[in-house]
Motif scaffolding. Structure first.
Motif, PDB file in Angstrom:
ATOM      1  N   ALA A 185      19.239  70.171  61.637  1.00  0.00           N
ATOM      2  CA  ALA A 185      19.834  69.290  60.726  1.00  0.00           C
ATOM      3  C   ALA A 185      19.109  69.587  59.325  1.00  0.00           C
ATOM      4  CB  ALA A 185      19.640  67.828  60.961  1.00  0.00           C
ATOM      5  N   LYS A 186      17.770  69.386  59.225  1.00  0.00           N
ATOM      6  CA  LYS A 186      17.067  69.807  57.705  1.00  0.00           C
ATOM      7  C   LYS A 186      17.069  71.110  57.204  1.00  0.00           C
ATOM      8  CE  LYS A 186      12.531  68.398  55.834  1.00  0.00           C
ATOM      9  NZ  LYS A 186      11.294  67.941  56.032  1.00  0.00           N
ATOM     10  N   PRO A 187      16.906  72.076  58.397  1.00  0.00           N
ATOM     11  CA  PRO A 187      17.077  73.504  57.626  1.00  0.00           C
ATOM     12  C   PRO A 187      18.539  73.810  56.961  1.00  0.00           C
ATOM     13  CG  PRO A 187      15.972  73.533  59.604  1.00  0.00           C
ATOM     14  CD  PRO A 187      16.208  72.387  59.373  1.00  0.00           C
ATOM     15  N   LEU A 188      19.436  73.277  57.714  1.00  0.00           N
ATOM     16  CA  LEU A 188      20.741  73.610  57.070  1.00  0.00           C
ATOM     17  C   LEU A 188      21.302  72.566  56.207  1.00  0.00           C
ATOM     18  CD1 LEU A 188      22.732  74.424  60.647  1.00  0.00           C
ATOM     19  CD2 LEU A 188      21.869  75.989  58.990  1.00  0.00           C
ATOM     20  N   GLY A 189      20.690  71.485  56.115  1.00  0.00           N
ATOM     21  CA  GLY A 189      20.919  70.547  55.129  1.00  0.00           C
ATOM     22  C   GLY A 189      22.161  69.608  55.473  1.00  0.00           C
ATOM     23  N   ASN A 190      22.807  69.700  56.743  1.00  0.00           N
ATOM     24  CA  ASN A 190      23.732  68.941  57.276  1.00  0.00           C
ATOM     25  C   ASN A 190      23.750  68.892  58.671  1.00  0.00           C
ATOM     26  OD1 ASN A 190      26.554  68.275  57.960  1.00  0.00           O
ATOM     27  ND2 ASN A 190      27.379  69.450  56.491  1.00  0.00           N
ATOM     28  N   PRO A 191      23.550  67.675  58.950  1.00  0.00           N
ATOM     29  CA  PRO A 191      23.540  67.596  60.640  1.00  0.00           C
ATOM     30  C   PRO A 191      24.659  67.870  61.432  1.00  0.00           C
ATOM     31  CG  PRO A 191      23.711  65.351  59.379  1.00  0.00           C
ATOM     32  CD  PRO A 191      23.521  66.692  58.357  1.00  0.00           C
ATOM     33  N   ALA A 192      26.016  67.807  60.625  1.00  0.00           N
ATOM     34  CA  ALA A 192      27.222  67.961  61.446  1.00  0.00           C
ATOM     35  C   ALA A 192      27.353  69.554  61.832  1.00  0.00           C
ATOM     36  CB  ALA A 192      28.390  67.707  60.531  1.00  0.00           C
ATOM     37  N   LEU A 193      26.867  70.438  60.529  1.00  0.00           N
ATOM     38  CA  LEU A 193      26.645  71.783  61.003  1.00  0.00           C
ATOM     39  C   LEU A 193      25.687  72.144  62.199  1.00  0.00           C
ATOM     40  CD1 LEU A 193      26.679  73.363  57.325  1.00  0.00           C
ATOM     41  CD2 LEU A 193      28.489  73.369  58.920  1.00  0.00           C
ATOM     42  N   ALA A 194      24.666  71.474  62.187  1.00  0.00           N
ATOM     43  CA  ALA A 194      23.668  71.626  63.362  1.00  0.00           C
ATOM     44  C   ALA A 194      24.277  71.394  64.705  1.00  0.00           C
ATOM     45  CB  ALA A 194      22.233  70.739  62.983  1.00  0.00           C
ATOM     46  N   MET A 195      25.138  70.119  64.636  1.00  0.00           N
ATOM     47  CA  MET A 195      25.484  69.741  65.999  1.00  0.00           C
ATOM     48  C   MET A 195      26.579  70.800  66.506  1.00  0.00           C
ATOM     49  SD  MET A 195      25.975  65.417  65.620  1.00  0.00           S
ATOM     50  CE  MET A 195      26.208  65.527  67.425  1.00  0.00           C
ATOM     51  N   ALA A 196      27.399  71.499  65.351  1.00  0.00           N
ATOM     52  CA  ALA A 196      28.622  72.502  65.771  1.00  0.00           C
ATOM     53  C   ALA A 196      27.640  73.557  66.381  1.00  0.00           C
ATOM     54  CB  ALA A 196      29.183  72.536  64.373  1.00  0.00           C
ATOM     55  N   ALA A 197      26.637  74.006  65.752  1.00  0.00           N
ATOM     56  CA  ALA A 197      26.088  75.090  66.209  1.00  0.00           C
ATOM     57  C   ALA A 197      25.707  74.825  67.576  1.00  0.00           C
ATOM     58  CB  ALA A 197      24.795  75.358  65.441  1.00  0.00           C
ATOM     59  N   GLY A 198      24.891  73.535  68.220  1.00  0.00           N
ATOM     60  CA  GLY A 198      24.631  73.063  69.159  1.00  0.00           C
ATOM     61  C   GLY A 198      25.878  73.275  70.195  1.00  0.00           C
TER      62      GLY A 198
END
Length: 529
Positions: A185-198
């Protein structure tokens, strides 16, 4: 007796794993609520994940349930003679099925990625963050291919009564989404993108984890030319079974699509709050309804193949009683304690008091239909085991119309609560239709099935009302002394105490009543120790 004991043993084993998975699913939603709340980005992720997830239910869950497992069961029966020809037929059948599934889903994923913006513009024109929704949809579309192949592996394993991987793979998925959210979430700057990767990584894990179990069970497959696929008798039977079901399933999933679209019109956060509510409902459905449905389908299919209708009906009746035993007390308890559950599970960071209220409005009406939704999964299995997807399709189409009309009428008045109520009412109608159509199939004695099922259900309802009365009138007093403590104590401790009291009252009343089903279940559980 042996089949019933096997059902109980397998159901309990799978339910334990599913319980862990659903708890992690709740933690996944808690993570989402903490990072996204009920804002526009939460709605964007909800919609973006819903689209490939909707198609997953069409290509993966229903194709495996309706068409593959009953057909696979026929090949297993033939393979019991140990002939090389039967083994070769099995390999050819699995290869043809794998090829058709892979090509169909891959094409769908490619098209979906290309037209994601069109899908969002057509179905969700009022979405708060259009561009984010499109990007997230494109990222998560490949999940459809991964989970469809995983469902193919699961169908093979469940057909030979190997349920362990079925229980473990959702755990891996949830851990992937949770871990990626916190890590990225922090490296990508967007928690939604992080969840999508997950989501994509989790789908890969679900597929790869099951492959060794399939190979160890003695099954293999490969990609075949399309002409050979359509020439395979088993593959043709799957297509025959799945085409009418795809219509019914597509209608049911469009139902979800339209309901979510209505939610985006109802206001910001409504779509996300409905998802949070559904996740709590699925905790109960996933632990028992899905587990029992998964376990009984291979046995029901075997009984249907061998025309053992008395055993078929007894197994279905026991499954229906298990559903009543779990969902009716759960419904009454959660109607009394829904707000406390939502606060305990979700309230933090961006999940405000307003978010709690939005979710509670939906949750009360969602949970009212818990019994009917769970029972429908069991009744539908009875049709699928007989390779008869037509009747559930008819019921699904009728209930689709009822749900959409009710949701459209109630969303403006009751917001998310109206959409949830529409689903519960449509599910109740679906139960009635399935029972009527099951009688029409003439393979079961429906009066002989309904009488003991209704008697047991009524008994559980009365006992649950008796257990709910103290909570309804005095439950709030448990929370007042702990109000100043952290949320986990202020809500969690009284909830555990009230749940224990509720369960104790119901179980005590059941034991006093001398219910034979409960006595037999208790004996079987003791034997498994």
């Amino acid at each position: 007796m042996k089949r019933t004991s096997s059902l109980l043993k397998s159901g309990i084993s799978l339910s334990v794993l599913t319980l862990l998975s659903r708890i992690l699913g709740l933690i996944r939603e808690m993570t989402k609520s903490a990072f996204l709340g009920t804002g526009s980005l939460a709605d964007a992720f909800t919609v973006a994940f819903m689209i490939p997830n909707l198609l997953r239910r069409i290509f993966a869950e229903n194709s495996m349930t309706v068409a593959f497992i009953p057909t696979f069961q026929t090949y297993l029966e033939q393979e019991k003679n140990g002939s090389e020809a039967a083994k070769a037929d099995m390999k050819e059948f699995l290869s043809a099925t794998f090829t058709m599934l892979s090509f169909a889903v891959t094409g769908t994923v490619m098209i979906g990625i290309l037209i994601s913006s069109v899908i969002i513009a057509v179905f969700f024109p009022k979405i708060g963050d259009f561009s984010a929704t499109v990007v997230l949809t494109r990222i998560m579309f490949p999940y459809l291919l991964l989970i469809s192949i995983a469902a193919f592996f699961q169908g093979i394993l469940n057909g030979v009564r190997i349920f362990l991987p079925t229980g473990i793979t959702p755990i891996l998925f949830n851990l992937s989404v949770i871990g990626c959210t916190f890590a990225l979430a922090k490296p990508l700057g967007n928690p939604a993108l992080a969840m999508a990767a997950g989501v994509v990584i989790g789908g890969s894990l679900q597929m790869l984890f099951q492959l060794p179990f399939v190979l160890r069970a003695g099954f293999s497959f490969r990609v075949l030319p399309f002409k050979r696929c359509f020439g395979n008798a088993g593959a043709r039977k799957i297509l025959t079974l799945i085409v009418p079901t795809l219509i019914g399933t597509a209608v049911y999933q469009i139902n979800d699509l339209v309901s979510t679209a209505l939610a985006t019109y109802a206001g910001v956060g409504i779509a996300a709050s409905l998802q949070y509510s559904i996740r709590l409902q699925e905790l109960i459905l996933g632990i028992f309804a899905v587990s029992v449905g998964t376990v009984i389908l291979p046995d029901l299919s075997a009984h249907a193949v061998n025309k053992q209708w008395d055993v078929f009906q007894k197994l279905l009746l026991n499954a229906a009683k298990i559903i009543a035993l779990v969902t009716i007390p759960a419904t009454l308890f959660l109607l009394c304690s829904g707000e406390q559950v939502i606060i305990l599970v979700y309230k933090s960071r961006r999940f405000t008091d307003e978010s709690v209220l939005l979710t509670l409005q939906a949750f009360r009406w969602h949970i009212a239909g818990l019994f009917f939704i769970a029972l429908n999964r069991i009744l539908t299995s009875a049709f699928y085991a007989q390779s008869n997807p037509k009747y559930p399709t008819i019921a699904g189409i009728i209930c689709f119309g009822i749900n959409i009309v009710l949701a459209a009428a109630l969303a403006g008045i009751m917001k998310g609560g109206g959409i949830a109520l529409a689903l519960s009412l449509a599910s109740m109608v679906n139960t009635v239709l399935l029972l009527v159509l099951l009688k029409k199939s003439k393979t079961m004695d429906i009066p002989g099935f309904l009488a003991p099922a209704a008697q047991f259900t009524l008994k559980i309802t009365l006992f649950s009302l008796a257990a709910a009365a103290p909570l309804y009138f005095f439950g709030a007093r448990l929370y007042t002394p702990l109000a100043a403590y952290p949320r986990i104590i202020a809500q969690g401790l009284p909830l555990c105490m009230s749940a224990a009291l509720f369960a104790l009252i119901v179980l005590t009343l059941l034991m006093i009543s001398g219910d034979e089903f409960i006595k037999n279940a208790a004996k079987k559980i003791r034997r498994q120790r």
